[in-house]
Design an enzyme around this catalytic site. Structure first.
Site, PDB file in Angstrom:
ATOM      1  CG  ASP A  49      -1.773   1.249   1.300  1.00 68.96           C
ATOM      2  OD1 ASP A  49      -2.820   1.260   0.627  1.00 68.96           O
ATOM      3  OD2 ASP A  49      -1.407   2.210   2.011  1.00 68.96           O
ATOM      4  CE1 TYR A  54       0.469   8.201   2.524  1.00 72.43           C
ATOM      5  CE2 TYR A  54       1.202   6.025   1.872  1.00 72.43           C
ATOM      6  CZ  TYR A  54       0.289   6.841   2.511  1.00 72.43           C
ATOM      7  OH  TYR A  54      -0.794   6.280   3.158  1.00 72.43           O
ATOM      8  CB  SER A 152      -8.313   6.280   2.981  1.00 69.98           C
ATOM      9  OG  SER A 152      -7.524   6.383   4.147  1.00 69.98           O
ATOM     10  CD1 TRP A 205      -5.049   4.310   7.946  1.00 73.91           C
ATOM     11  CD2 TRP A 205      -3.505   5.240   9.275  1.00 73.91           C
ATOM     12  NE1 TRP A 205      -5.503   5.548   8.318  1.00 73.91           N
ATOM     13  CE2 TRP A 205      -4.586   6.145   9.130  1.00 73.91           C
ATOM     14  CE3 TRP A 205      -2.406   5.620  10.051  1.00 73.91           C
ATOM     15  CZ2 TRP A 205      -4.605   7.406   9.740  1.00 73.91           C
ATOM     16  CZ3 TRP A 205      -2.427   6.872  10.664  1.00 73.91           C
ATOM     17  CH2 TRP A 205      -3.506   7.745  10.503  1.00 73.91           C
TER      18      TRP A 205
END
Length: 336
Positions: A49, A54, A152, A205
């Site tokens: 993932d 990021y 998410s 997460w």
């Protein structure tokens, strides 16, 4: 490595997912990142993932390089869209059709693949009509650039609004990716029951609460050198809320339970989230290969109910349970 179905689909993923938030392209060098990815593969992890945001796209590139040469059909690769990348112009953020369709092409190029298995809306977009977002995702799927769709940190109401649109568009919305750990349980009251009803699984997460549930942070003691709490590139901000003496003392109180199961505290934390039947996989990160090897041992562990109750007793009111915290994670304003 245990495998589990993701949502109400025939798609299976590894119970432990390797994720590269705050590590690849940021905290550790590319060769160390590659070593961690290869350790994950060696341990039986097949699911990876990442997100375009990021390290401002660098994390996707590092992951793509690390996976190069491995059989694509044997991997499950996830990425996300929402946050600003590149020059951060006014269309470089959110879930507009323009941003989604441009972002998927950038992600695929950086990952070195023709498709991702799961394309996720990284947050809810309050500035774009939901039907525009879902239509764009449907077009991504029909173009063969993604196989499934996920989200998410969406609330129960947001999931409930999106699910019928996905069904109408004949695409499979099968996952939500929230923060979840023994210390952070905000999804339990509303998101999990709604997800079960809609055929959506959780990809969770921070199962070790940014490292706090490893027990390496001690009450009244300086934080270990090189730890996330001392990282000025973003890690320190993410972990700060857990670093109270009360929380750290309670975490140390979990040691006897972990020992009874012959687990480390980190393994106990990962095993704990996997006990929730709506959790398909727990995302782990790592800066060293040995961290990967340690955490994968949580796959397949069953914690007896009596010990689950003891964990609750030890952590007590240090646990965050307010479902409103999920809504707080999606931005209500735009800088650009």
């Amino acid at each position: 490595m245990e495998s589990r179905y993701l949502g109400a689909s025939g798609f299976k993923i590894s119970a432990i997912t390797y994720g590269n938030w705050l590590t690849h392209g940021s905290q550790i060098e590319a060769d160390a990142a590659t070593a961690c990815v290869h350790a994950a593969l060696d341990a039986g992890i097949t699911t990876f993932d990442t997100a375009d945001v990021y390290a401002n796209t660098r994390a996707e590139s590092v992951l793509g390089d690390a996976l190069r040469g491995h059989r694509r059909q044997s991997l499950e690769i996830f990425t996300k869209v929402f946050g600003p990348t590149g020059p951060k112009g006014h269309n470089d953020v959110g879930l507009s059709r323009k941003h989604i369709l441009e972002s998927i092409d950038g992600s695929l190029a950086r990952l070195g693949t023709d498709y991702v298995d799961l394309y996720q809306a990284h947050r809810y977009d309050y500035f774009t009509p939901l039907d525009e977002t879902m239509q764009a995702f449907a077009d991504v799927v029909r173009a063969g650039k993604a196989l499934y769709i996920g989200v998410s940190e969406w609330t129960a109401d947001e999931l409930r609004a999106a699910a019928p649109l996905a069904k109408e568009l004949r695409i499979q919305l099968i996952s939500n990716q929230p923060q979840y750990s023994a210390l952070w349980r905000v999804i339990e009251a509303e998101v999990v029951p709604t997800s079960k009803e809609l055929g959506i699984s959780q990809i969770v997460w921070s199962p070790i609460a940014q490292g706090v549930l490893t027990g390496k942070y001690l009450p009244g003691k300086p934080h270990p050198e090189g730890s996330r709490a001392t990282d000025d590139k973003g890690g320190a901000g993410a972990i700060r809320r857990f670093l109270t003496d009360d929380v750290l003392t309670r975490v140390q109180g979990l040691q006897p339970i972990a020992q009874e199961l012959s687990l480390s505290l980190a393994q106990l934390a990962v095993a704990w989230v996997l006990q929730n039947e709506n959790v398909a996989t727990a995302i782990i990160g790592a800066s060293r290969p040995e961290q990967v090897r340690e955490n994968v041992a949580a796959s397949g562990v069953v914690i007896p109910e009596e010990l689950m109750r003891r964990i609750d007793d030890v952590l007590g009111d240090a646990v965050e349970r307010d479902p409103r915290r999920t809504d707080e994670s999606s931005p209500k304003f735009r800088e650009a």
